[in-house]
Design a protein around this motif. Structure first.
Motif, PDB file in Angstrom:
ATOM      1  N   CYS A  50       7.872  -2.717  -3.892  1.00  0.00           N
ATOM      2  CA  CYS A  50       6.535  -2.128  -3.839  1.00  0.00           C
ATOM      3  C   CYS A  50       5.676  -2.700  -4.963  1.00  0.00           C
ATOM      4  O   CYS A  50       6.181  -2.969  -6.060  1.00  0.00           O
ATOM      5  N   ALA A  59       3.351   3.439  -5.491  1.00  0.00           N
ATOM      6  CA  ALA A  59       3.660   3.154  -4.090  1.00  0.00           C
ATOM      7  C   ALA A  59       5.155   3.299  -3.821  1.00  0.00           C
ATOM      8  O   ALA A  59       5.562   3.754  -2.740  1.00  0.00           O
ATOM      9  N   THR A  87       0.842  -1.183   0.000  1.00  0.00           N
ATOM     10  CA  THR A  87       0.000   0.000   0.000  1.00  0.00           C
ATOM     11  C   THR A  87       0.883   1.241   0.000  1.00  0.00           C
ATOM     12  O   THR A  87       2.109   1.155   0.036  1.00  0.00           O
ATOM     13  N   GLY A 107      -2.517  -0.132  -3.012  1.00  0.00           N
ATOM     14  CA  GLY A 107      -1.133  -0.351  -3.391  1.00  0.00           C
ATOM     15  C   GLY A 107      -1.072  -0.892  -4.799  1.00  0.00           C
ATOM     16  O   GLY A 107      -0.201  -0.542  -5.590  1.00  0.00           O
TER      17      GLY A 107
END
Length: 373
Positions: free
Chosen positions: A156, A161, A124, A288
């Motif tokens: 990520c 993100a 996220t 995310g």
């Protein structure tokens, strides 16, 4: 001996991070790796490949055994959990060649770990997850996030993100973007299992669907407000559970749409319901990644979504997106999609298949260890 892959999670709950872990775990087993999943709680909503070793190290028991008094800080408690995890892994599993630590609580705990080859997986956007803390105590929050996410390299699940992480803590650790895997073959097979359409009064290809836990960030309130203004040619099916479910049911009653909105609860296998839907609607305030988008793509189901930070815009074209909070725009977009479904179908990107994503994590791990340039 085959290399060891270890995933660490809070629990095997039915959310995106857990779907990522179970999907990747199977992909690594398929190519001969020894795969382990270690959780801190016994909750298990997600089915797990029988070839994957499953471990529980209950952190509440660690707290009790360490005789941590009520004045102990959370940092001290998590450091104790990290020591227990380290000891358990080395004695029961061995030295992993790659450890993927998922979810903020685990990332914080593993900041105290002395195990090698740890990669934090961010599912996220930290600026959204810590929005209140960043507003109230910015310096303290940034210092904490630097400690948690500066200790190990970070992967990520979207580029947005990753950029968000860097904007908060700077480039103090190695980072990369690796999208969540989508096992299209498995999803298609599971979508063929008997569905529960008839008990809920649903007809194949005669409803739209929203799949998410009942949490503020998933935008159920805005979804119902927009749906109430549509032509309501099809019922709206909500799949998921959560603390706000009763509140959303009350809102449906207040809007006079209870007869058109079906609450189906959590479904361990939602794919027959998704496959039979006419349209997938995503109304998150932030993500995310946006797992349900690619799952719908794998099943050939049209998707419209809020253009929230940060995942959907990397998975869908602009015509499928609407700004967060634009109730009128969402109403129009839903009606447009229902009237021209094929226009909103977006094929799944084949680079999201598990074998490709699994290799990307291995490559990132190799870069960290200096095995390759």
């Amino acid at each position: 001996m085959p290399p060891i892959i270890l995933f660490i999670l809070k629990a095997l709950e039915g959310r995106g991070a857990e779907r990522m872990v179970t999907t990747l775990a199977s992909a690594y087993v398929d190519v001969g790796y020894r795969v382990h999943i270690l959780c801190l709680e016994r909750t298990q909503d997600m089915p797990l490949d029988g070839r994957v070793r499953y471990h529980i190290v209950p952190y509440d028991e660690v707290f009790a055994e360490q005789n941590l008094d009520p004045e102990s800080t959370q940092a001290q408690a998590y450091e104790a959990v990290a020591r227990r995890i380290d000891n358990y892994v080395l004695s029961q599993i061995g030295v992993p060649d790659l450890i993927l630590a998922n979810i903020y609580k685990i990332n914080w705990i593993m900041a105290y770990s002395r195990l090698p080859n740890v990669v934090n997986v961010l599912h996220t956007a930290l600026s959204k997850q810590f929005q209140r803390q960043l507003s109230e105590t910015p310096d303290q929050t940034i210092h904490h996030l630097k400690m948690v996410y500066g200790t190990h390299p970070c992967s990520c699940v979207s580029e947005g993100a990753r950029q968000d992480l860097i904007s908060l803590i700077g480039q103090i650790t190695k980072t990369t973007t690796i999208y969540n895997p989508c096992d299209a073959t498995d999803i298609k097979v599971k979508s063929l299992e008997p569905s529960c359409l008839e008990p809920f009064g649903l007809i194949d290809k005669q409803y739209m669907i929203h799949v998410a836990s009942f949490d503020t960030m998933k935008g159920h309130k805005e979804l119902l407000q927009a749906y109430a203004k549509t032509a309501r040619k099809l019922p709206l099916v909500l799949v998921g559970k959560g603390k706000l479910e009763d509140e959303i049911k009350q809102l449906a009653a207040e809007l006079g749409i209870s007869d058109c909105v079906r609450f189906l609860g959590f479904q361990a296998n939602p794919y027959p319901l998704i496959a039979s839907a006419t349209l997938m609607v995503v109304t998150s305030k932030f993500e995310g990644f946006g797992y349900v988008i690619v799952e719908a793509q794998a099943l050939g189901v049209p998707v419209v979504s809020t253009d929230c930070p940060f995942g959907p815009r990397e998975l869908l074209p602009a015509k499928n997106l609407i700004p967060v909070g634009d109730i009128t725009g969402l109403t129009l977009l839903i009606d447009q999609a229902i009237d021209n479904l094929t226009h909103f179908i977006v094929p799944l990107n084949p680079q999201l298949l598990p074998k490709h994503i699994a290799q990307q994590y291995l490559a990132f791990g190799s870069v960290i260890e200096g095995k390759i340039d």
